[in-house]
Structure formats: structure tokens, C-alpha cells
Design an enzyme around this catalytic site. Structure first.
Site, PDB file in Angstrom:
ATOM      1  N   GLY A 287     -38.234 -39.165  20.546  1.00 28.10           N
ATOM      2  CA  GLY A 287     -36.808 -38.855  20.493  1.00 28.10           C
ATOM      3  C   GLY A 287     -36.319 -38.504  19.104  1.00 28.10           C
ATOM      4  O   GLY A 287     -35.122 -38.596  18.822  1.00 28.10           O
ATOM      5  N   CYS A 456     -33.059 -64.721  11.092  1.00 27.52           N
ATOM      6  CA  CYS A 456     -33.230 -63.398  10.481  1.00 27.52           C
ATOM      7  C   CYS A 456     -31.842 -62.821  10.256  1.00 27.52           C
ATOM      8  O   CYS A 456     -30.846 -63.351  10.744  1.00 27.52           O
ATOM      9  CB  CYS A 456     -34.103 -62.471  11.332  1.00 27.52           C
ATOM     10  SG  CYS A 456     -33.297 -61.804  12.785  1.00 27.52           S
TER      11      CYS A 456
END
EC number: 2.8.1.4
Length: 485
Positions: A287, A456
Site C-alpha cells: 500500500g 510503552c
């Protein structure tokens, strides 16, 4: 109930042999899809159109929706077929059908005719139009831009009054072109690029590189299943999952930060090429759009292609993000794409926009290619029809907390570069640094009497890794929901 299916114009201008082959394939595709919903549906191929008949009027809306999503159909006409004796009889039948519709409207009549008759198409238009004008006082004839166009097809001793014209998606029938393998991530781009190859006549199989956790994989599978079910359910396709955690970990540990993006893409096309070769697939689909992100420059794309043993197709190469998102909305993948995660710590923070071949090869010289080979050999192959059953399985939930308890340890799973730049500081709790790509092999060696709160930057990778650990029997994991400021 009858529909007249018109083929995509590019099919009609091909040689007779090719046109017949394409029409035959389209007829088979239509039959495969419609007869799943209505076994009595009849699909018959004619020279320049395909006829679809069904006795079950209650299936009308479903049949229309299905036909609108089959590649190769330019448009189709919903018609009412009746026998007639002469031109005046055609007028009477038409008047009975459209009298209410034409009240207070401007109209014109358009006739297409096949067979031998005592009148021409133009004579029929004039006679029927004149009669309608006389018998419906509030209606007026307007040959250009009328409110209503009355369309009549005449063939031998039968007339077909066109009730409604429905647009199709065009393109070529699936199976007229060779198979391709789409690298699907669940984002806007990969979903749209997959659809574009389906519309161009290819059977699209799907390859997903899993970076950890069931939630992301299930989301991507749902997108692939959605695209297949809506636009290519006439054909069986495969969904391949390749666990890429080890590959990403090797890149993060051994590859220069600026080269990571290009090297990761090269590893992906290498792996995809091996899968494609296994199934005799000639091309892989990505893509990527030119310049959309830093790795998508011509220089970088050329270097990425050099690692592939299959043709790399990029149908979105000139598309803007706005165009891609608009197409995702049209095909129904935008909501899934919005929920897909962006992984922290996977792509370098300062990626090169003009990679040098020698530098890339030097960095790849540090890479242990046995890890890549192992990932491909352990790939999971799934018939896409099984996804509907699989996604109904319960997904394990992970608790997210913002206040730490007494027996809890912060597990910072960011890459070493991120922790060095912005370390997690806690004055009250221990902090252990363990990059996400080491969790699967090293988490079990930690003190399991403690509860571990994964952290994170965005909270996405930590959730996925916590899901992965829970699926593997570790119940002492949570996710830290508070960002560092």
C-alpha cells in the site's frame, strides 16, 4: 424478478475470444455468489449481457447489494418482462407501469430493439412517448435532461421495461488475471490496495506480519475477511500469518537506526516472495504511496524491490492520503483501519530518505537470516472462510492502570534508543528495561511472584504484548495507562 447485467466496457472492446472468456468467468462468479443466498437463482450468459432471474422477491435487496459488489459488472438493469402483440400493446403495458411515476414530471422514452418488427426503435419511442404525453396530463416531454427516462428493451415478442438502473463497481472479473499476495497491515493503505487488485481481476491472498499479540492479528483478519466477503467471495483465498517479532528484534539490536525502516521492508518482501513462490503467485501488493512517509522515496522503494523475488505492485503509488481514506470509506474498511495500532519502537526515529545500497547491505550483513527463514517456515496458513469462526473466540482482556500497587514492577518494553532518550523514572517502584521483542523469551525468567506493569510511549505495543503473555499463561501482567510527560 429479472436483472440484465452489463459488462465493464473494456471487456466489450476485446477480441471475441477474450470477451467470451471474460464473460464466462463473470457468469461463473455471479452464479457462485448469488446461489449461496438463493439456490433457485438462474444466471444465463448472452452475447452482450448476463441475465439473472429469481422467483424469490423477498431476496431482491440482497441480490442487488451482491451484484453491486461483483468486479466486472459496469451496471445492471432491474427489468419487468412481458409478452406483447403489437406496438400499441407495448404502449398500454408501459402506461400501466409508469403513469404514477410520471405525474408532474418531464420525461422521454428510449427504446432498444432486437429481432424483426414492423416498427423501428425511433418509431416506437415516438409512438409510446406521444401516447404517454396524451394520457398523463401533468407530464411533459423533454428530450434533454428529463426528470424521468422511460427505458424499454424489445426482443422478438417480449418487452422489458427497465424499472431501475444500478451501478456496479466495474473492473475485470476475478480470475481473468493472475493471483497476487497482498501485504496487509490493517491500515487504510493495504486494505484499499487489496481492493484495487481485486477490482482489476486478480484473486488476492493476504500476508500479515505479526509483531505480537492476538488483538492486532484479529483486527487484520477481520479486515481481510471483510474485503473478501464483500468483493471476492466467489473464490477461495488464503490468509498467511508470519510471526515477525524475532525479525524486528534482530533489526533493532543489530541494524543502524537510520536504516531500520528500509531493512524491515526488505525483510518483509523477502518473506512474502518465499510465500508467493510456494503458491506460484507472480506478484506481491503493498500500500505504499510515493513520499507518504520517509521510507517511501524512489531510492528506498528501488532498494526494497531489489530484495524481492516477485514483482512488487503498488496501486496507490500516486494517491494522496485523502483519496485513500475516501476509498477506504467507500469499501467499508475505514472503521477497522482507524482502530489499528501504530507500533512504538519498530521504525527508527530518524529514517534515511535516500538509502545507499552498500550501507544497507553492510547493515544486513549483521542480520542473522536464519531468524527470517524460521519465521517463514513457521508461517500459519488459513482458509479465509475460517476467519469468521476464529474471530468469534473470546479475546483475553488486559487491565490498564494509572496508579501502581505495592507488589508491582514497571516493565519498560520500549527499544533501547527510546529508553535512553526518555527514561522512565519512578521514585517508588522498580523499573526493568526489557525490549518488547525479548518478552517472549525472557519474561519467564523474571520473579513471577511480582506483578508486572508493561509500559510503552503510546500504550499500544504494551497492550499487545500483555495480551500475548496472558495467552501464554502469565496472569501477572497489566498495562500502564499513564504517559510520560
Amino acid at each position: 424478478m429479472k436483472f440484465i447485467v452489463k459488462l465493464f466496457p473494456e471487456i466489450m472492446i476485446k477480441s471475441e475470444t477474450v470477451r467470451k472468456r471474460f464473460a464466462k468467468i463473470l457468469t461463473s462468479n455471479i452464479r457462485n455468489i448469488l446461489q449461496k443466498y438463493d439456490e433457485e437463482t438462474a444466471v444465463v450468459r448472452h452475447w452482450d449481457y448476463i441475465e439473472v432471474r429469481s422467483k424469490n422477491e423477498e431476496n431482491r435487496e440482497e441480490l442487488i447489494a451482491l451484484l453491486q459488489r461483483i468486479p466486472g459488472i459496469h451496471h445492471f438493469l432491474e427489468v419487468e418482462e412481458k409478452p406483447f402483440t403489437d406496438l400499441h400493446h407495448i404502449f398500454e403495458l408501459t402506461l400501466a407501469d409508469v403513469a404514477q411515476q410520471l405525474q408532474g414530471k418531464t420525461f422521454c422514452v428510449r427504446v432498444k430493439r432486437k429481432g424483426k418488427h414492423k416498427f423501428s426503435s425511433i418509431e416506437a419511442e415516438r409512438y409510446i412517448g406521444g401516447g404517454l404525453n396524451q394520457h398523463i396530463e401533468s407530464a411533459k416531454v423533454r428530450l434533454k435532461n428529463p426528470d424521468v427516462t422511460v427505458r424499454i428493451d424489445i426482443e422478438d415478442d417480449k418487452m422489458m421495461l427497465v424499472k431501475t438502473r444500478h451501478a456496479g463497481i466495474g473492473g475485470y472479473p476475478i480470475g481473468t488475471q493472475e493471483d497476487v499476495l497482498s501485504l496487509i497491515s490493517g491500515g487504510f493503505d493495504s486494505g484499499v490496495s487489496s481492493y484495487m487488485l481485486i477490482r482489476r481481476g486478480s484473486r488476492v491472498h493476504y500476508c500479515f506480519f505479526n509483531l505480537g499479540g492476538a488483538a492486532h492479528e484479529i483486527g487484520v483478519k477481520q479486515m481481510a475477511y471483510h474485503i473478501w466477503q464483500r468483493y471476492s467471495a466467489s473464490h477461495k483465498v488464503r490468509f498467511i500469518t508470519i510471526n515477525f517479532e524475532g525479525v524486528v528484534g534482530e533489526i533493532l539490536e543489530k541494524v543502524d537506526n537510520g536504516q531500520m525502516g528500509v531493512v524491515l521492508k526488505r525483510m518483509m518482501v523477502r518473506a512474502a516472495s518465499k510465500v508467493a513462490q510456494r503458491f506460484n503467485i507472480e506478484a506481491i501488493v503493498t500500500g505504499e504511496a510515493l513520499g507518504q512517509v520517509s521510507s517511501q522515496t524512489l531510492t528506498n522503494l528501488r532498494l526494497i524491490d531489489e530484495a524481492a523475488d516477485a514483482l512488487v505492485l503498488r496501486p496507490l503509488i500516486t494517491h494522496d492520503k485523502e483519496q485513500i481514506i475516501a476509498m477506504a470509506k467507500e469499501i467499508g474498511t475505514d472503521d477497522i483501519a482507524k482502530s489499528m495500532p501504530e507500533f512504538c519502537g519498530v521504525i527508527s526515529k530518524n529514517p534515511t530518505i535516500k538509502a545507499v545500497r552498500e550501507k544497507i547491505l553492510e547493515e544486513e550483513g549483521h542480520f542473522n537470516f536464519e531468524i527470517l527463514e524460521s519465521s517463514v517456515q513457521n508461517a500459519k496458513y488459513l482458509d479465509i472462510r475460517q476467519i469468521a469462526e476464529e474471530t468469534e473466540k473470546e479475546v483475553v482482556e488486559v487491565e490498564a492502570i494509572s496508579v501502581l500497587g505495592e507488589n508491582e514492577v514497571i516493565l519498560d518494553i520500549r527499544s533501547p534508543e527510546e529508553t535512553d532518550e526518555k527514561p522512565f523514572e519512578s521514585g517508588t517502584h522498580d523499573v526493568i528495561q526489557m525490549p518488547f521483542y525479548k518478552l517472549s523469551s525472557q519474561f519467564g525468567s523474571l520473579d513471577q511472584s511480582k506483578n508486572y506493569v508493561l509500559y510503552c510511549e503510546r500504550g499500544v505495543m504494551s497492550k499487545l504484548q500483555a495480551l500475548y503473555l496472558k495467552e501464554n499463561g502469565f496472569s501477572n501482567v497489566r498495562v500502564f495507562a499513564k504517559n510520560i510527560h
